[in-house]
Design a protein around this motif. Structure first.
Motif, PDB file in Angstrom:
ATOM      1  N   GLU A  35       0.825  -1.209   0.000  1.00 41.66           N
ATOM      2  CA  GLU A  35       0.000   0.000   0.000  1.00 41.66           C
ATOM      3  C   GLU A  35       0.859   1.259   0.000  1.00 41.66           C
ATOM      4  OE1 GLU A  35      -2.901  -0.366   3.104  1.00 41.66           O
ATOM      5  OE2 GLU A  35      -4.092  -1.781   1.946  1.00 41.66           O
ATOM      6  N   GLY A  36       2.065   1.177   0.560  1.00 41.40           N
ATOM      7  CA  GLY A  36       3.001   2.293   0.476  1.00 41.40           C
ATOM      8  C   GLY A  36       3.411   2.561  -0.968  1.00 41.40           C
ATOM      9  N   SER A  44       2.261  10.884  -6.350  1.00 38.22           N
ATOM     10  CA  SER A  44       3.399  11.413  -7.107  1.00 38.22           C
ATOM     11  C   SER A  44       4.422  12.085  -6.196  1.00 38.22           C
ATOM     12  CB  SER A  44       2.933  12.400  -8.180  1.00 38.22           C
ATOM     13  OG  SER A  44       2.105  11.765  -9.107  1.00 38.22           O
ATOM     14  N   ALA A  45       4.444  11.674  -4.953  1.00 35.76           N
ATOM     15  CA  ALA A  45       5.387  12.232  -3.991  1.00 35.76           C
ATOM     16  C   ALA A  45       6.712  11.472  -4.085  1.00 35.76           C
ATOM     17  CB  ALA A  45       4.823  12.115  -2.579  1.00 35.76           C
ATOM     18  N   GLN A  46       7.703  12.005  -3.415  1.00 40.02           N
ATOM     19  CA  GLN A  46       8.985  11.316  -3.353  1.00 40.02           C
ATOM     20  C   GLN A  46       8.892  10.192  -2.323  1.00 40.02           C
ATOM     21  OE1 GLN A  46      12.026  14.166  -2.528  1.00 40.02           O
ATOM     22  NE2 GLN A  46      11.636  15.334  -4.379  1.00 40.02           N
ATOM     23  N   TRP A  47       9.755   9.214  -2.472  1.00 40.57           N
ATOM     24  CA  TRP A  47       9.750   8.097  -1.531  1.00 40.57           C
ATOM     25  C   TRP A  47       9.983   8.594  -0.107  1.00 40.57           C
ATOM     26  CZ3 TRP A  47       8.016   3.445  -2.763  1.00 40.57           C
ATOM     27  CH2 TRP A  47       8.027   3.043  -4.091  1.00 40.57           C
ATOM     28  N   ARG A  48      10.822   9.594   0.053  1.00 40.08           N
ATOM     29  CA  ARG A  48      11.153  10.101   1.390  1.00 40.08           C
ATOM     30  C   ARG A  48       9.967  10.757   2.086  1.00 40.08           C
ATOM     31  NH1 ARG A  48      16.807  10.715   2.292  1.00 40.08           N
ATOM     32  NH2 ARG A  48      17.972  10.097   0.456  1.00 40.08           N
ATOM     33  N   GLU A  49       8.946  11.137   1.330  1.00 38.54           N
ATOM     34  CA  GLU A  49       7.764  11.790   1.904  1.00 38.54           C
ATOM     35  C   GLU A  49       6.697  10.802   2.356  1.00 38.54           C
ATOM     36  OE1 GLU A  49       6.534  14.349  -1.239  1.00 38.54           O
ATOM     37  OE2 GLU A  49       8.235  15.708  -0.978  1.00 38.54           O
ATOM     38  N   MET A  50       6.958   9.527   2.232  1.00 43.78           N
ATOM     39  CA  MET A  50       5.984   8.501   2.568  1.00 43.78           C
ATOM     40  C   MET A  50       5.652   8.529   4.059  1.00 43.78           C
ATOM     41  SD  MET A  50       6.283   4.445   1.856  1.00 43.78           S
ATOM     42  CE  MET A  50       6.459   4.809   0.128  1.00 43.78           C
ATOM     43  N   GLY A  55       5.710   1.982   6.892  1.00 46.51           N
ATOM     44  CA  GLY A  55       7.032   1.445   7.220  1.00 46.51           C
ATOM     45  C   GLY A  55       8.094   2.417   6.756  1.00 46.51           C
ATOM     46  N   PRO A  56       9.352   2.129   7.042  1.00 51.56           N
ATOM     47  CA  PRO A  56      10.437   3.007   6.603  1.00 51.56           C
ATOM     48  C   PRO A  56      10.478   3.079   5.069  1.00 51.56           C
ATOM     49  CG  PRO A  56      11.233   1.345   8.150  1.00 51.56           C
ATOM     50  CD  PRO A  56       9.836   0.979   7.815  1.00 51.56           C
ATOM     51  N   TRP A  57      10.631   4.285   4.550  1.00 54.42           N
ATOM     52  CA  TRP A  57      10.588   4.440   3.096  1.00 54.42           C
ATOM     53  C   TRP A  57      11.657   3.639   2.369  1.00 54.42           C
ATOM     54  CZ3 TRP A  57      14.364   6.172  -0.059  1.00 54.42           C
ATOM     55  CH2 TRP A  57      15.395   6.928   0.500  1.00 54.42           C
ATOM     56  N   PRO A  58      12.904   3.509   2.918  1.00 51.87           N
ATOM     57  CA  PRO A  58      13.879   2.696   2.179  1.00 51.87           C
ATOM     58  C   PRO A  58      13.453   1.226   2.050  1.00 51.87           C
ATOM     59  CG  PRO A  58      15.001   4.060   3.796  1.00 51.87           C
ATOM     60  CD  PRO A  58      13.535   4.149   4.085  1.00 51.87           C
ATOM     61  N   THR A  59      12.749   0.729   3.062  1.00 51.13           N
ATOM     62  CA  THR A  59      12.273  -0.652   3.017  1.00 51.13           C
ATOM     63  C   THR A  59      11.195  -0.811   1.953  1.00 51.13           C
ATOM     64  OG1 THR A  59      12.735  -0.893   5.372  1.00 51.13           O
ATOM     65  CG2 THR A  59      11.253  -2.507   4.385  1.00 51.13           C
ATOM     66  N   VAL A  60      10.252   0.118   1.917  1.00 52.61           N
ATOM     67  CA  VAL A  60       9.174   0.054   0.925  1.00 52.61           C
ATOM     68  C   VAL A  60       9.752   0.205  -0.478  1.00 52.61           C
ATOM     69  CG1 VAL A  60       7.024   1.115   0.148  1.00 52.61           C
ATOM     70  CG2 VAL A  60       7.498   0.929   2.590  1.00 52.61           C
ATOM     71  N   TYR A  61      10.690   1.120  -0.648  1.00 51.00           N
ATOM     72  CA  TYR A  61      11.327   1.292  -1.951  1.00 51.00           C
ATOM     73  C   TYR A  61      12.082   0.021  -2.360  1.00 51.00           C
ATOM     74  CZ  TYR A  61      14.528   2.913  -5.553  1.00 51.00           C
ATOM     75  OH  TYR A  61      15.240   3.043  -6.713  1.00 51.00           O
TER      76      TYR A  61
END
Length: 165
Positions: A35-36, A44-50, A55-61
């Motif tokens: 869902e992230g 259309s946001a940046q991953w860091r704005e999640m 969960g942590p954005w680096p993990t979702v990415y």
């Protein structure tokens, strides 16, 4: 917690397509991470704005990259098309291909589809053709062809306001 992006029914359909490795990801966070990914592309946001609810954005990415590289999204799309065809919910009238801009890569000649996907697509195409033929028969009974429209009386007035004489 972040508001859900998917219904439980949608998640039950999607979950089997997501690979679960022997050492992770943990199934209880899998839905939030998927869902992230949805949130990121909808907003259309940046991953860091999640939001942290996913969960942590680096993990979702990282999960997104693994899923992308494994072909999860392509398989999911094919599965959705097959399921829609199985339910009779396909509408091929919305499909349009402009041959002046659509070009297949030379590697596209070797594409392989599963038998269930191919059967579902063939059934959808046959259903669409039956519907098209049914519509053509209906037009024939009215006495009009596809290009004609009922004529209106012009009352002797042209479109520019001047009367015809």
């Amino acid at each position: 917690m972040t508001r859900r992006q998917l219904t439980d029914e949608q998640w039950e359909f999607i979950e089997p397509y997501l690979p679960i490795g022997e050492y992770g990801p943990y199934p209880e966070r899998l839905r939030e991470q998927f869902e992230g990914v949805i949130w990121r592309f909808r907003s259309s946001a940046q991953w860091r704005e999640m939001p942290s609810g996913f969960g942590p954005w680096p993990t979702v990415y990282g999960r997104f990259r693994v899923w992308r590289d494994a072909g999860v999204f392509s398989a999911l799309l094919e599965g959705m098309i097959a399921e829609a065809a199985r339910r009779g919910q396909t509408d091929l009238s919305l499909v349009s291909v402009d041959s002046t801009t659509a070009r297949a890569h030379h590697d596209a000649a070797g594409m392989h589809l599963g038998k269930d996907v191919m059967d579902a697509l063939e059934e959808a195409a046959a259903e669409q053709e039956r519907a098209r033929q049914k519509g053509a028969a209906r037009r024939d009974r009215t006495g009009r062809t596809a290009g004609t429209t009922p004529s209106r009386k012009s009352d002797g007035v042209s479109g520019d306001g001047a009367s015809s004489g």
